[in-house]
Enzyme design. Structure first.
Site, PDB file in Angstrom:
ATOM      1  CB  SER A  29       7.143   4.388   6.154  1.00  0.00           C
ATOM      2  OG  SER A  29       6.747   4.649   4.834  1.00  0.00           O
ATOM      3  CG  ASN A  30       2.336   3.280   4.030  1.00  0.00           C
ATOM      4  OD1 ASN A  30       2.570   2.952   2.875  1.00  0.00           O
ATOM      5  ND2 ASN A  30       2.014   4.530   4.382  1.00  0.00           N
ATOM      6  CG  HIS A  31       4.079  -3.064   3.942  1.00  0.00           C
ATOM      7  ND1 HIS A  31       5.401  -3.409   3.994  1.00  0.00           N
ATOM      8  CD2 HIS A  31       3.519  -3.567   5.062  1.00  0.00           C
ATOM      9  CE1 HIS A  31       5.630  -4.103   5.092  1.00  0.00           C
ATOM     10  NE2 HIS A  31       4.496  -4.206   5.763  1.00  0.00           N
ATOM     11  CB  SER A  32       2.493   2.640  -0.291  1.00  0.00           C
ATOM     12  OG  SER A  32       2.374   3.144  -1.596  1.00  0.00           O
ATOM     13  CB  ALA A  96      -0.120   4.612   1.273  1.00  0.00           C
TER      14      ALA A  96
END
Ligand code: C5P
Length: 220
Positions: A29-32, A96
């Site tokens: 995943s990512n930091h959104s 994101a």
């Protein structure tokens, strides 16, 4: 009080990260945080719009009065968006979306043992690119989080994805991008106009974006 300038307008907002499962307990995943998309959904609702929020997993509470559709993966987000496209006037893609997903999802938890393992990734569908190709009379708004060549990269995405407006932010700047309550943005329009929005709150930036969307709807 915010005037109900978007009364009757149906807006779909995507927000947050997507999670791409490796096995039943792990994901890529990512930091959104979802803050920007949730702010847009909230401000759209305050302006009288009918709002659908298609959201990846986020820790924040969705705004009052919006339809919430929860998804996990990019594939599920794509399905949720495409299924509703016919009934939508404006799409704002603040999510994101993970660009890649594990090629295979293990059915059982991957056991610890090997010193090294390799996870092969394959490309996710570009939801916004697809919307750009399918676009009828909708206003399409994208985001571009960049760490270099902000304007050039955002312009290329605006054109490639057939957008009406792209909101570009340099996520390497303090006060911009992931997990903060503020943002610094450049708004690039399909007709070549560029508008600078210096450091401001995400709610305020959301309001500015919706004002521009309203103008685009009037012009179109
Ligand atoms: O990842 P990229 O910089 O191309 O993202 C630009 C825009 O495209 C964003 O609005 C994002 O939500 C959207 N996007 C998408 N599907 C992807 C990747 C990005 O809709 N797979």
């Amino acid at each position: 009080l915010t005037p109900k300038k978007l009364a009757g307008t149906r807006i779909l907002v995507t927000a947050g990260p997507t999670q791409e499962e490796i096995d039943p307990v792990r994901f890529v995943s990512n930091h959104s945080s979802g803050k920007m998309g949730y702010a847009i959904a909230r401000q759209a609702r305050l302006r009288g719009a009918q709002v659908t929020l298609v959201t990846g997993p986020c820790a924040i509470a969705p705004p009052y009065g919006v339809e919430v559709v929860r998804v996990q993966s990019a594939a599920a987000m794509r399905e949720a968006v495409l299924a509703r496209l016919d009934q939508i006037d404006v799409v704002v893609k603040a999510a994101a979306v993970a660009d890649y997903r594990p090629k295979v999802r293990a059915g059982q938890k991957v056991k610890k043992g090997a010193e090294e393992i390799v996870i092969e990734l394959e490309k996710n569908p570009d939801i916004l690119g697809e919307l750009g190709r399918l676009k009828g009379k909708q206003v399409l708004v994208g985001f571009a989080a960049e760490t270099d060549d902000l304007v050039a990269n955002a312009k290329a995405k605006l054109t490639r994805k057939n957008l009406d407006l792209i909101v570009a932010n340099d996520v390497s700047q303090e006060g911009a991008g992931f997990n903060v309550d503020t943002n610094i943005a450049k708004l690039l329009f399909a007709d070549g106009r560029l508008e600078d929005v210096p450091l401001t709150g995400k709610q305020e930036l959301a309001g500015i974006i919706l004002d521009r969307i309203e103008q685009l709807r009037k012009a179109g």
